[in-house]
Structure formats: C-alpha cells, structure tokens
Design a protein around this motif. Structure first.
Motif, mmCIF file in Angstrom:
data_model
loop_
_atom_site.group_PDB
_atom_site.id
_atom_site.type_symbol
_atom_site.label_atom_id
_atom_site.label_comp_id
_atom_site.label_asym_id
_atom_site.label_seq_id
_atom_site.Cartn_x
_atom_site.Cartn_y
_atom_site.Cartn_z
ATOM 1 N N ILE A 13 0.977 -1.866 -0.072
ATOM 2 C CA ILE A 13 -0.442 0.181 0.012
ATOM 3 C C ILE A 13 0.720 1.536 -0.344
ATOM 4 O O ILE A 13 1.592 1.108 0.806
ATOM 5 C CB ILE A 13 -0.516 0.305 1.651
ATOM 6 N N THR A 14 0.757 2.329 -0.932
ATOM 7 C CA THR A 14 1.135 3.360 -0.738
ATOM 8 C C THR A 14 0.233 4.797 0.001
ATOM 9 O O THR A 14 -0.892 4.570 -1.460
ATOM 10 C CB THR A 14 2.019 3.605 -1.886
ATOM 11 N N ILE A 15 0.555 5.599 0.175
ATOM 12 C CA ILE A 15 0.048 6.697 -0.198
ATOM 13 C C ILE A 15 0.751 8.389 -0.645
ATOM 14 O O ILE A 15 1.187 8.138 0.186
ATOM 15 C CB ILE A 15 -0.327 7.240 1.459
ATOM 16 N N ARG A 16 0.084 8.805 -1.579
ATOM 17 C CA ARG A 16 1.039 9.955 -2.095
ATOM 18 C C ARG A 16 0.488 10.886 -2.536
ATOM 19 O O ARG A 16 -1.350 10.482 -2.560
ATOM 20 C CB ARG A 16 1.756 9.118 -3.207
ATOM 21 N N GLU A 17 0.751 12.737 -2.326
ATOM 22 C CA GLU A 17 -0.039 13.646 -2.866
ATOM 23 C C GLU A 17 0.681 14.052 -3.691
ATOM 24 O O GLU A 17 1.681 13.823 -4.294
ATOM 25 C CB GLU A 17 0.025 14.464 -1.335
ATOM 26 N N TRP A 18 -0.690 14.470 -4.111
ATOM 27 C CA TRP A 18 -0.595 14.814 -5.951
ATOM 28 C C TRP A 18 -0.087 16.588 -5.255
ATOM 29 O O TRP A 18 -1.000 17.157 -4.771
ATOM 30 C CB TRP A 18 -1.433 15.309 -7.211
ATOM 31 N N ASN A 19 0.988 16.748 -6.382
ATOM 32 C CA ASN A 19 2.125 18.185 -6.112
ATOM 33 C C ASN A 19 1.030 18.839 -7.334
ATOM 34 O O ASN A 19 1.707 18.544 -8.245
ATOM 35 C CB ASN A 19 2.828 17.964 -5.825
ATOM 36 N N GLU A 20 0.159 20.265 -7.486
ATOM 37 C CA GLU A 20 -0.090 20.391 -8.124
ATOM 38 C C GLU A 20 1.209 21.300 -8.916
ATOM 39 O O GLU A 20 1.303 22.226 -10.640
ATOM 40 C CB GLU A 20 -0.665 21.877 -7.983
ATOM 41 N N GLU A 21 2.168 22.017 -8.634
ATOM 42 C CA GLU A 21 2.869 22.888 -8.617
ATOM 43 C C GLU A 21 3.854 22.271 -9.944
ATOM 44 O O GLU A 21 4.790 22.749 -10.550
ATOM 45 C CB GLU A 21 3.790 23.626 -7.964
ATOM 46 N N THR A 22 4.382 20.983 -9.250
ATOM 47 C CA THR A 22 5.464 20.366 -9.551
ATOM 48 C C THR A 22 4.582 18.853 -10.859
ATOM 49 O O THR A 22 5.246 18.553 -11.790
ATOM 50 C CB THR A 22 6.431 19.144 -8.862
ATOM 51 N N SER A 23 3.031 18.707 -10.652
ATOM 52 C CA SER A 23 2.943 17.641 -12.108
ATOM 53 C C SER A 23 3.488 17.026 -11.357
ATOM 54 O O SER A 23 3.100 15.700 -12.729
ATOM 55 C CB SER A 23 2.535 18.223 -13.168
ATOM 56 N N SER A 24 3.500 16.065 -10.323
ATOM 57 C CA SER A 24 3.769 15.123 -9.883
ATOM 58 C C SER A 24 3.353 14.233 -8.688
ATOM 59 O O SER A 24 3.092 15.509 -8.059
ATOM 60 C CB SER A 24 5.586 14.912 -10.062
ATOM 61 N N TYR A 25 3.503 13.011 -8.069
ATOM 62 C CA TYR A 25 3.611 13.169 -6.856
ATOM 63 C C TYR A 25 4.726 12.981 -5.657
ATOM 64 O O TYR A 25 5.722 12.847 -6.715
ATOM 65 C CB TYR A 25 2.993 10.928 -6.586
ATOM 66 N N GLY A 26 4.215 13.112 -4.264
ATOM 67 C CA GLY A 26 5.238 13.308 -4.072
ATOM 68 C C GLY A 26 5.378 11.976 -3.374
ATOM 69 O O GLY A 26 5.358 11.133 -4.536
ATOM 70 N N PRO A 27 6.417 12.234 -1.954
ATOM 71 C CA PRO A 27 6.920 10.585 -1.645
ATOM 72 C C PRO A 27 6.020 9.887 -0.930
ATOM 73 O O PRO A 27 4.853 10.119 -0.440
ATOM 74 C CB PRO A 27 8.169 11.064 -0.410
ATOM 75 N N ASP A 28 6.030 8.719 -0.953
ATOM 76 C CA ASP A 28 5.220 7.196 -0.422
ATOM 77 C C ASP A 28 5.084 7.625 1.225
ATOM 78 O O ASP A 28 6.378 7.807 1.441
ATOM 79 C CB ASP A 28 5.293 6.479 -0.456
ATOM 80 N N TRP A 29 4.262 8.072 2.034
ATOM 81 C CA TRP A 29 4.168 8.231 3.352
ATOM 82 C C TRP A 29 3.049 6.973 4.341
ATOM 83 O O TRP A 29 2.472 7.342 5.426
ATOM 84 C CB TRP A 29 4.036 9.504 3.405
ATOM 85 N N SER A 30 2.926 6.588 3.756
ATOM 86 C CA SER A 30 2.232 4.923 4.125
ATOM 87 C C SER A 30 3.035 4.454 5.241
ATOM 88 O O SER A 30 1.918 3.974 6.625
ATOM 89 C CB SER A 30 2.202 3.797 2.908
ATOM 90 N N ALA A 31 4.159 3.968 5.197
ATOM 91 C CA ALA A 31 4.925 4.182 6.899
ATOM 92 C C ALA A 31 4.393 5.045 8.162
ATOM 93 O O ALA A 31 4.039 4.294 9.042
ATOM 94 C CB ALA A 31 5.985 3.544 6.570
ATOM 95 N N ASP A 32 4.677 6.035 8.042
ATOM 96 C CA ASP A 32 3.934 7.209 8.675
ATOM 97 C C ASP A 32 2.562 7.039 8.775
ATOM 98 O O ASP A 32 2.013 7.098 10.094
ATOM 99 C CB ASP A 32 4.455 8.633 8.023
#
Length: 92
Positions: A13-32
């Motif tokens: 399982i991964t949880i990532r945030e879409w960054n509108e400014e860079t048009s890309s996903y940020g790092p996976d923070w599922s472990a947190d």
C-alpha cells in the motif's frame, strides 16, 4: 510502499500526495500513516496487522474525510494505491 499482512492477505500500500506545482506525486508516506515503528516487523519489510481490510478502509477514509478523519475533511490530493501481489502458489 508499505507491506502489511494479517496472515490471510498481504498487500503493498502506498499513500502519496499529488503536487499541483510540479505535476507529480510526492513521496510515499504510508509508513508514517500506519505507524510501522509500532507494528511487528516480520522481516523483509513486512508488517503484521490485525486486519488488512481495516487498514485499507482507514486510508480511504482519510482521503474521503470520513469516519475518524471527518474533522480534517476530504484530502483530494492524496492517493491510496493497493496492490495484492499474487503468491507463489498462484493465489491472490
């Protein structure tokens, strides 16, 4: 990617945030999110949980702003991806 198992199912399982400014996903923070430091590590980065489906539901509730996460509201830039790998015996 965080690997969780309840010994009936194992998921990545991964949880990532879409960054509108860079048009890309940020790092996976599922472990947190799942606080893996407090979970039993079974080796090879696999963490034991009581119920895999409950973990999936909690992550999806966080994105939707439901249940325990209603006060935070929806998090539409968050994405939860779940992969249930096929085991060596061909079963999911």
């Amino acid at each position: 990617m965080t690997v969780l198992t309840d010994h009936k199912r194992t998921i990545d399982i991964t949880i990532r945030e879409w960054n509108e400014e860079t048009s890309s996903y940020g790092p996976d923070w599922s472990a947190d999110f799942f606080e893996v430091g407090g979970l039993k590590n079974l080796g090879d980065g696999i963490y034991e949980v009581a119920d895999v489906q409950y973990c999936i539901d909690q992550a999806n509730d966080m994105v939707a702003g439901d249940g325990d996460y209603a006060d935070a509201g929806p998090q539409p830039n968050q994405t939860v991806l779940v992969d249930e790998p096929v085991r060596a015996d061909g079963q999911e």
